[in-house]
Design a protein around this motif. Sequence first.
Motif: not given
Length: 243
Positions: A26-40
């Motif tokens: 779910a965390v990865r999905n949220y990052e891909e959806a733009g909910v989270l800024p891109a991870a390092g």
Amino acid sequence: MRQNLQNGVRLRPVDLARGHGLSTQAVRNYEEAGVLPAAGRTPHGYRIYTSLHAGALDAFLALVPGHGHQAATSIMRAVNQGALEEAFGLIDEGHAQLLDDRRTLQAVEGALRDLGPAAIPGPGSGSGSGGTFIGPLAGRLGIRPATLRKWERAGLVSPRRDPRTGYRVYSEADVRDALLAHQLRRGGYLLEQIAPLIAQVRAAGGLEPLEAALRDWRGRLSARGRALLAGAAELEGYLRERG
């Protein structure tokens, strides 16, 4: 979770997920959806999250109850892209929708006040000589004729049939039932919830069966209002952290 982290602390996906009761997927999905800024990324390609990502997730999860999942996603995506005016516009739309829903509730209450005991049809009544046809009534309500036919099958309206043409004819009582059904549908009620309410109003000659539904509706609107405030507070915290 954010308040327990220091700036620069590195979080693994599993750390961020557990801290918010989510799965790592779910965390990865949220990052891909733009909910989270891109991870390092580590030299080996593993994701690295920080307190900023925790703050984004806090804000998103706080926005969902008031705005819904789709709108909350759009808000966070706009924020993370630096499109703050777009994000604020989406937030405004959420508040405007709540205001519209409050006005809808007021309209329902107004419609109920107009339904005095003498105006409420009993079973099988409401087939006077006058009436309106399905097209004009659907146009008045802003719905399709097929929707009115569906409501008829669900027992929300009971139009008579013209003996010469076979066309449906809606009496004043039918129109009021359709208006009430339309307003309750806008309030989020299902057909199977609305039908017994209208049936009880007809049979009992009173509006008491709707009082509990209206109280519940008012309570849900109040809860949404508080959820909008809570979401705005979390988002403001995230915006401050972003700088």
